[in-house]
Design a protein around this motif. Structure first.
Motif, PDB file in Angstrom:
ATOM      1  N   ARG A  36      -8.653  -0.804  -2.954  1.00  0.00           N
ATOM      2  CA  ARG A  36      -8.279  -0.507  -1.566  1.00  0.00           C
ATOM      3  C   ARG A  36      -8.677   0.909  -1.177  1.00  0.00           C
ATOM      4  NH1 ARG A  36      -2.134  -3.109  -1.627  1.00  0.00           N
ATOM      5  NH2 ARG A  36      -2.785  -5.270  -1.985  1.00  0.00           N
ATOM      6  N   LEU A  37      -8.486   1.850  -2.098  1.00  0.00           N
ATOM      7  CA  LEU A  37      -8.909   3.225  -1.832  1.00  0.00           C
ATOM      8  C   LEU A  37     -10.419   3.298  -1.640  1.00  0.00           C
ATOM      9  CD1 LEU A  37      -6.738   5.328  -4.312  1.00  0.00           C
ATOM     10  CD2 LEU A  37      -6.719   5.505  -1.821  1.00  0.00           C
ATOM     11  N   ALA A  38     -11.157   2.581  -2.483  1.00  0.00           N
ATOM     12  CA  ALA A  38     -12.615   2.587  -2.371  1.00  0.00           C
ATOM     13  C   ALA A  38     -13.065   2.025  -1.031  1.00  0.00           C
ATOM     14  CB  ALA A  38     -13.227   1.795  -3.521  1.00  0.00           C
ATOM     15  N   GLU A  39     -12.478   0.920  -0.630  1.00  0.00           N
ATOM     16  CA  GLU A  39     -12.839   0.319   0.659  1.00  0.00           C
ATOM     17  C   GLU A  39     -12.493   1.255   1.813  1.00  0.00           C
ATOM     18  OE1 GLU A  39     -12.086  -3.800   3.216  1.00  0.00           O
ATOM     19  OE2 GLU A  39     -10.880  -3.364   1.439  1.00  0.00           O
ATOM     20  N   ALA A  40     -11.301   1.853   1.748  1.00  0.00           N
ATOM     21  CA  ALA A  40     -10.891   2.778   2.810  1.00  0.00           C
ATOM     22  C   ALA A  40     -11.754   4.033   2.822  1.00  0.00           C
ATOM     23  CB  ALA A  40      -9.425   3.159   2.630  1.00  0.00           C
ATOM     24  N   GLY A  41     -12.345   4.368   1.669  1.00  0.00           N
ATOM     25  CA  GLY A  41     -13.216   5.533   1.574  1.00  0.00           C
ATOM     26  C   GLY A  41     -14.638   5.263   2.000  1.00  0.00           C
ATOM     27  N   GLY A  42     -14.916   4.052   2.467  1.00  0.00           N
ATOM     28  CA  GLY A  42     -16.234   3.740   2.997  1.00  0.00           C
ATOM     29  C   GLY A  42     -17.176   3.053   2.037  1.00  0.00           C
TER      30      GLY A  42
END
Length: 220
Positions: A36-42
């Motif tokens: 989720r962090l990776a996706e939110a980080g672009g």
């Protein structure tokens, strides 16, 4: 590249029949939190490598838009990245562990904002007195111009941007990224940026409570 192939030895007995990335903290697995962090980080493309109990990770991710790459033999971090490198486009990728809880800016976005083309790898670090679940000493020293050397008060937080060419020339199938970092240090092309938030290492069973406490104070 999300590393999920390890044995999770320090997390025994929890990892006797569960791979470490699927351990839950406050009801959500470490793997899902990192994705989720990776996706939110672009980040738009993710490869997850597996080995120990890899079938459980593959089943967990069967409906997720990620690519699972199983390693019949353990390859370590450098070997794992080299093995996965044909699956990526472009000269550099993020790599990440999946054994931490974060409170603060998105680590992937923060790294991307600090990337410079004059380095071969950029490590996300924090001073040891700013992190939870790990005692001194740290891993590295960082100069005023962000050059990294071994030994010091800064801890690597398990996330970096690294050029794929740094691993593609290694002949051995199994090797650690530490070998690559040492070579980059010799060329002064290993850099670091500091994470301004808090980070908790979920490396031991007792650290799960520390991570949940951090999440409780940050409401994420």
């Amino acid at each position: 590249m999300l590393f999920a192939a390890g044995f999770g030895s320090r997390m025994q007995p929890l990892t006797a029949d569960l791979p470490k990335p699927l351990i839950t903290v406050a009801g959500t697995s470490l793997l899902d939190r990192t994705l989720r962090l990776a996706e939110a980080g672009g980040i738009t493309k993710t490869v997850v490598n597996t080995h120990y109990l890899g079938e459980k990770i593959a089943k967990h991710l069967e409906n997720c838009p990620v690519q699972v790459l199983h390693e019949p033999n353990i390859l370590d971090t450098g070997g794992g990245l080299k093995n996965a490198s044909p699956l990526f486009d472009g000269p550099a990728v993020f790599t990440s562990n999946s054994d931490a809880i974060w409170s603060g800016p998105n680590p992937f976005a923060h790294l991307a904002q600090n990337w410079q083309d004059d380095c071969d790898a950029l490590l996300l670090c924090a001073p040891v007195n700013q992190i939870i679940g790990r005692a001194a000493p740290g891993d590295f020293s960082i100069s005023q111009d962000a050059i990294v050397t071994r030994g010091g008060d800064f801890v690597y937080l398990g996330v970096q941007i690294i050029r794929l060419e740094t691993v593609q020339h290694i002949r051995e199938p199994q090797f650690s990224l530490n070998i690559i970092w040492d070579a980059l240090m010799a060329k002064n092309t290993l850099r670091a940026c500091l994470y301004p938030g808090q980070w908790c290492d979920i490396g031991k069973p007792e650290n799960i409570a520390l991570g949940e406490k951090l999440l409780g104070t940050s409401h994420v």
